[in-house]
Design a protein around this motif. Structure first.
Motif, PDB file in Angstrom:
ATOM      1  N   GLN B  50      12.934 -16.414  37.692  1.00  0.00           N
ATOM      2  CA  GLN B  50      12.300 -16.518  36.437  1.00  0.00           C
ATOM      3  C   GLN B  50      11.943 -17.817  35.693  1.00  0.00           C
ATOM      4  OE1 GLN B  50      15.172 -14.189  34.455  1.00  0.00           O
ATOM      5  NE2 GLN B  50      14.187 -12.159  34.235  1.00  0.00           N
ATOM      6  N   TYR B 232      20.163  -8.786  29.458  1.00  0.00           N
ATOM      7  CA  TYR B 232      19.424  -7.583  29.407  1.00  0.00           C
ATOM      8  C   TYR B 232      20.133  -6.452  30.397  1.00  0.00           C
ATOM      9  CZ  TYR B 232      16.838  -9.839  33.097  1.00  0.00           C
ATOM     10  OH  TYR B 232      16.219 -10.466  34.361  1.00  0.00           O
ATOM     11  N   TYR B 258      16.012  -9.859  25.028  1.00  0.00           N
ATOM     12  CA  TYR B 258      14.595  -9.719  24.943  1.00  0.00           C
ATOM     13  C   TYR B 258      13.963  -9.929  26.269  1.00  0.00           C
ATOM     14  CZ  TYR B 258      10.020 -10.593  23.305  1.00  0.00           C
ATOM     15  OH  TYR B 258       8.684 -10.348  22.991  1.00  0.00           O
ATOM     16  N   SER B 259      13.670  -8.919  26.852  1.00  0.00           N
ATOM     17  CA  SER B 259      13.107  -8.780  28.148  1.00  0.00           C
ATOM     18  C   SER B 259      12.329  -7.379  28.580  1.00  0.00           C
ATOM     19  CB  SER B 259      13.843  -9.122  29.369  1.00  0.00           C
ATOM     20  OG  SER B 259      13.618  -8.931  30.448  1.00  0.00           O
ATOM     21  N   LYS B 261      12.446  -5.948  31.130  1.00  0.00           N
ATOM     22  CA  LYS B 261      13.356  -5.216  32.059  1.00  0.00           C
ATOM     23  C   LYS B 261      14.604  -4.347  31.049  1.00  0.00           C
ATOM     24  CE  LYS B 261      12.656  -6.044  36.149  1.00  0.00           C
ATOM     25  NZ  LYS B 261      12.255  -5.133  37.109  1.00  0.00           N
ATOM     26  N   SER B 277      14.417 -12.624  18.598  1.00  0.00           N
ATOM     27  CA  SER B 277      13.833 -13.319  19.663  1.00  0.00           C
ATOM     28  C   SER B 277      13.552 -14.466  19.128  1.00  0.00           C
ATOM     29  CB  SER B 277      12.862 -12.483  20.065  1.00  0.00           C
ATOM     30  OG  SER B 277      12.326 -13.571  20.984  1.00  0.00           O
ATOM     31  N   GLU B 302       4.965  -9.169  30.744  1.00  0.00           N
ATOM     32  CA  GLU B 302       5.213  -9.857  29.324  1.00  0.00           C
ATOM     33  C   GLU B 302       6.333 -10.842  29.756  1.00  0.00           C
ATOM     34  OE1 GLU B 302       5.063  -9.142  25.851  1.00  0.00           O
ATOM     35  OE2 GLU B 302       3.578  -7.592  26.149  1.00  0.00           O
ATOM     36  N   ASP B 304       9.801 -13.109  29.348  1.00  0.00           N
ATOM     37  CA  ASP B 304      11.232 -12.810  28.655  1.00  0.00           C
ATOM     38  C   ASP B 304      11.635 -14.067  28.290  1.00  0.00           C
ATOM     39  OD1 ASP B 304      12.267 -13.995  30.768  1.00  0.00           O
ATOM     40  OD2 ASP B 304      13.115 -12.196  31.641  1.00  0.00           O
TER      41      ASP B 304
END
Lengths: 607, 383
Positions: B50, B232, B258-259, B261, B277, B302, B304
């Motif tokens: 990421q 997450y 906040y992801s 996933k 977030s 999106e 994260d």
């Protein structure tokens, strides 16, 4: 009161999941006398195969299960054929290392293909839930239980009533005798690996569906829990493995009920050690059984070590001492310093595992004890760093020996598993013993290395300091091996019955060797903590114990020079492979496999 | 010759990473190099992946707009598996390589903080952008961090749970790591000050997957809501098992969930979970619109929280270098001087020169609704 029903139900449900793993491990152990560290990786492959089938082919559950079984079985065949068959006839330690290498390779392949991101593995059919107590259980729980029971039933029938099943059992009892009676032992091995791996893969699929969660890193934990469950039940005993799994699940659940979530694994591992010490054949083994392993001289390969003349060793030490002057690159020095620190660990384990035959899988615990002792002594009591490190060695020697002492009566794999558990226990105690160890926050601001008031603040001085430690302890150990005491220790390893009948008190000699070895590991941990300045319970983790054993096996069990060479290679190789970025661990695993394949007695041979 | 060998390896390594990190950019010449120490393999590999996405997106922009005074910006990502043994070796490598002007990472505290003495001695900035351990920046004046301070975040979570959602008896489940533990202590304190009671606390290990028995214990404490201090993946696992156990209490989760996933893994079970977030796709702030839009265009998903941290960090480093120069000392001094760098996480980044951290992260309060993170408008507006 009703919550106790819930805890019980939860324990059984989770035990149910462990059972799927434990049965496969038990089968393989029963026939090959091998703890298959690749089992968790097969489980991961199964989960991902199921993920592909469900998301890309949209297969219904029965088809998915069938597909995953086939993939798992094929993988099992490949592992057996290329990873383990070539190692037949070598000591058990070589295939053990091979399975570790295989698991590196498989995990890394999965990660490369599917990215390390966790994935959802939906099971749309199975959302129905039933109320039990004040909680619920889902249809999937029942499917898992049904598959667990059905596979155990099928296995039982297979082992009891088919010719191949008889062959499997005969091979498990006595491999050589079975072979003499005309049993095709290779075919038996293949069958067992295929069945066990098929089961392992299905368990990955079902557990993935259960949690709606799969990731490539879940293999180690799966292997660990599976091993614990099957040992509790009695290694190699399939119904025992199921019972052991349920018991493990219950103990974990009640542990949480009584003390809280962060004590969960502590209970599991304490149970394991207790069972091993109290009933080494497992809870469900019949009293009279053939000894679990034909012990004498089989666990560790006899071989002729490569003799290195003293002059060459001296010259090598001199070259090592000159490195900072010839090649003053800090990165090289740091990598070599790390190698020396691991060489100390290697020396420790090669004495304990190689010379005395106590193959420890929890050696990182000694580093942790040493690291925390030295750090806390220096921080809380202002003890000078040099003395703190020395005390760390002594504390590790004392505490390590006391912790392992009850397990000295165990042999072979049983001792390995007990030490694995003790290693985990030490790590969990560090996590939970907050007023002393500061729990998960860890110990920071550990003073840097210094000796007699002189700061060792250059890369060179740290390098020389660790090198001197290695040379001194290696020289001591060589002296020990050459002495009467060294011969006694080897006698204990090679034939403990004979040794005992010569009047040798096994426990005392084992404790002596363990204390000497633990001292080196404790010193290594102490020095490490001062170099890092920060440690917590994850700094010295279970993977490190595996690395320690790899170093020792690679160098040659009991071989002092081998431990140092092994450490330089295993700490150095991953650094050399840096160019390969994400493929680094994959290559490392492959190299490990090749080394085991072509030098199963270690590079320099067993002493 | 070992020296030649090592150099050629290094060159090969940089070439390999560079080709991936830098794609056709107008900026020319010798690149300005940052060293990244983080996990690309091992159990934390997902976070390293990421980071890369966030870095690469920021680099596209930076190098598309002239790089650092005409030179392209690039990074060398060295895999450490977030293992201290490897992070110290990588630290030595970076410190000794004069081309590296600053270092970013590592991921977990044991790996990052073990390397700190080396960076401090080598006078190379160690920018630990995910290091929330309270002692990280105490390692020395070369340790900087723009990781969201938990002392900042947890009172906001507590305010969300207590003041807006009206929870009075909270059960806290937290990751039993340095981050989770620190956060939990700060949350407890803030919640108590606001008049709520923490009736149960359960710490779990990062690789835990089964929470059934934990939840029985939690339910026994009769809370009126759950607070998850989790990432997450584990938060999704917990939420599913909460709903399966028939517990219908409101769930509040730390902003680290906040992801996309979280929703993928949690499915229906995370519906109604309250979280927060630092940014939100519909945020009117231009840097957020820009980041989210470009991220979706490049990766078709999106972003994260970890993507955003990495993106922000690369942007910040570029701003420092553009203003104060691209060498080690200039970056160290520049971090103390730089003011109001536009940021997704903070709105504007300015360091507190005493703590070498950034205060005042943005905060939007969200709820999962119809399988999406949405502003929680039923309770109040964005702050």
């Amino acid at each position: 009161m009703s919550s106790w029903i819930d805890y019980t139900v939860n324990g059984i449900i989770i035990g149910n999941i462990y059972a799927l793993l434990a049965v496969g491990l038990a089968l393989i152990f029963g026939v090959s006398r091998l703890i298959n560290f690749a089992h968790g990786s097969v489980y991961v492959v199964g989960a991902y195969a199921g993920f592909l089938a469900v998301t890309h082919l949209g297969t219904p559950l029965p088809v998915t299960i069938a597909l995953v079984v086939v993939v798992g079985a094929l993988l099992g065949l490949v592992i057996e054929r290329f990873g383990l068959r070539p190692l037949q006839g070598y000591a058990h330690i070589a295939p053990l290392l091979a399975t570790i290498g295989i698991s590196f390779v498989l995990d890394q392949l999965v990660q490369l293909f599917f990215t390390p991101d966790p994935r959802a593995l939906p099971s749309s059919l199975l959302e129905t839930r039933f109320q039990i107590g004040s909680g619920t259980i889902g249809a999937l729980d029942l499917v898992i239980a049904a598959i667990g029971l059905a596979s155990a039933g099928l296995l039982y029938t297979f082992l009891r009533y088919t010719r191949l099943g008889w062959a499997v059992r005969a091979t498990a009892q006595d491999r050589d005798a079975a072979q003499q009676m005309g049993v095709d032992v290779d075919a038996v091995n293949r069958t067992v690996f295929a069945i066990a791996s098929g089961l392992g893969a299905v368990s990955g699929l079902l557990v993935g569906m259960y949690y709606n969660y799969i990731d490539p890193a879940m293999s180690f934990q799966a292997t660990l829990k599976g091993v614990v469950a099957q040992v509790v039940g009695g290694v190699g005993n399939v119904p025992g493995a199921i019972a052991g799994s349920l018991l493990l699940g219950l103990v974990e659940s009640y542990g949480i009920a009584l003390f809280g979530t962060s004590y969960r694994n502590l209970f599991a591992f304490v149970l394991l050690v207790a069972v091993l010490v109290w009933r080494p054949n497992g809870l469900f083994a019949s009293k009279r059984q053939t000894p679990p392993e034909p012990m004498t001289g089989t666990f560790i390969a006899p071989s002729r070590p490569i003799q290195i003349p003293g002059k060459v060793l001296l010259a090598a030490a001199a070259v090592a001492a000159l490195v900072p002057l010839v090649l003053p690159h800090p990165y090289v020095l740091q990598t070599l310093t790390n190698s020396w620190l691991y060489a100390l660990l290697g020396l420790s384990l090669t004495l304990i595992a190689g010379t005395v035959g106590l193959v420890s899988l929890g050696h990182a615990a000694l580093l942790a004890i040493g690291g925390y002792s030295s750090a806390l002594l220096a921080l809380n009591f202002g003890v000078p760093v040099g003395i703190a490190i020395l005390s760390a060695g002594l504390i590790a020697a004392l505490l390590g020996t006391v912790l392992v002492f009850p397990s000295f009566r165990l042999r072979g794999h049983y001792l390995s598993i007990a030490t694995l558990a003790i290693g985990e226990i030490v790590s969990l105690v560090i996590l939970n013993w907050e007023w002393l160890t500061r729990g998960p926050i860890g110990v920071s601001g550990i003073p840097s290395l210094s000796l007699f008031g002189i700061e060792l603040d250059t890369d060179r001085s740290v390098y020389w300091f660790t090198l001197v430690l290695v040379i001194v302890l290696a020289a001591l150990q060589l002296r020990l091996l050459g002495s009467h005491l060294g011969r006694v220790l080897r006698a204990v390893r090679d034939d403990d019955v004979a040794a005992r009948s010569y009047g040798i008190r096994l426990d005392r000699y084992k404790a002596l060797a363990f204390a000497f070895g633990s001292f080196a590991a404790g010193v290594s941990g102490g020095v490490t903590s001062h170099i890092y300045s920060y440690i917590n319970h994850e700094t010295f983790n279970a993977q490190l114990s595996i690395l320690a054993l790899t170093i020792v096996i690679l160098g040659g069990m009991g071989n002092v020079t081998g431990a140092i060479v092994g450490s330089v290679l295993l700490v150095g190789l991953p650094e050399v492979f840096r160019v390969a970025a994400e493929y680094r661990v994959l290559i490392y695993g492959l190299v490990l496999l090749l080394l085991v394949r072509f030098r199963p007695q270690g590079l320099l041979g067993t002493v | 010759m070992p020296v030649l060998h090592r150099r050629s390896l290094l060159a090969a390594a940089s070439a390999l990473v560079l080709t991936r990190a830098v794609q056709a950019e107008p900026a020319k010449g010798e690149p300005v190099l940052l060293g990244v120490s983080g996990p690309l393999t091992g159990p934390n590999a997902q976070y390293g992946a990421q980071w890369k996405q966030g870095f690469d997106l920021a680099l596209d922009e930076i190098n598309g707009s002239g790089g650092i005074k005409g030179r392209p910006l690039a990074y060398i990502f060295e895999d450490t598996q977030s293992d201290p043994r490897q992070s110290v070796a990588v630290a030595q490598k970076f410190v000794a390589d004069p081309k590296i002007v600053a270092e970013l990472g590592d991921f977990a505290s044991p790996a990052s903080m073990a390397a700190s003495p080396i960076y401090q001695r080598g006078k190379l900035v160690q920018f630990g952008f995910t290091n929330s351990h309270p002692d990280f920046t105490k390692g020395g004046d070369y340790m900087w961090s723009n990781s969201v301070s938990q002392a900042d975040e947890q009172p906001l979570s507590a305010a969300y749970a207590v003041k807006r959602l009206g929870l009075k008896k909270i059960a806290v489940l937290h990751l039993n790591t340095d981050w989770g533990r620190t956060s939990k202590d700060l949350f407890d304190k803030a919640a108590k000050e606001m008049g709520a009671e923490v009736v149960a606390t359960e710490g779990y290990l990062p690789d835990e997957k089964d929470f059934r028995s934990t939840l029985v214990r939690v339910r026994g404490a009769k809370p009126d809501g759950l607070m998850l201090i989790s990432y997450y993946s584990d938060a999704a696992l917990i939420a599913r098992q909460v709903r399966q156990a028939g517990i219908k209490l409101p769930i509040v989760a730390a902003s680290s969930v906040y992801s996309p996933k979280f929703i993928e893994l949690g499915g229906d079970a995370v519906e109604g979970v309250f979280t927060a977030s630092r940014y939100f796709p519909d945020d009117p702030r231009p840097q957020v619109r820009d980041f989210v839009g470009k991220f979706k265009a490049k990766y078709s998903k999106e972003p994260d929280a970890f993507n955003a941290y990495a993106y922000d960090t690369m942007t910040l480093m570029a701003a420092v270098m553009r203003e104060y120069g691209a060498d080690r000392k200039a970056i160290h001094d520049g971090l103390a001087k730089i003011k109001d760098v536009p940021s997704v996480i903070f709105g504007k980044t300015t360091f507190d020169t005493k703590t070498r951290r950034v205060d005042g992260a943005m905060n939007v309060e969200l709820v999962v609704k119809d399988g999406k993170f949405q502003l929680n408008e039923s309770h109040a507006a964005v702050r």
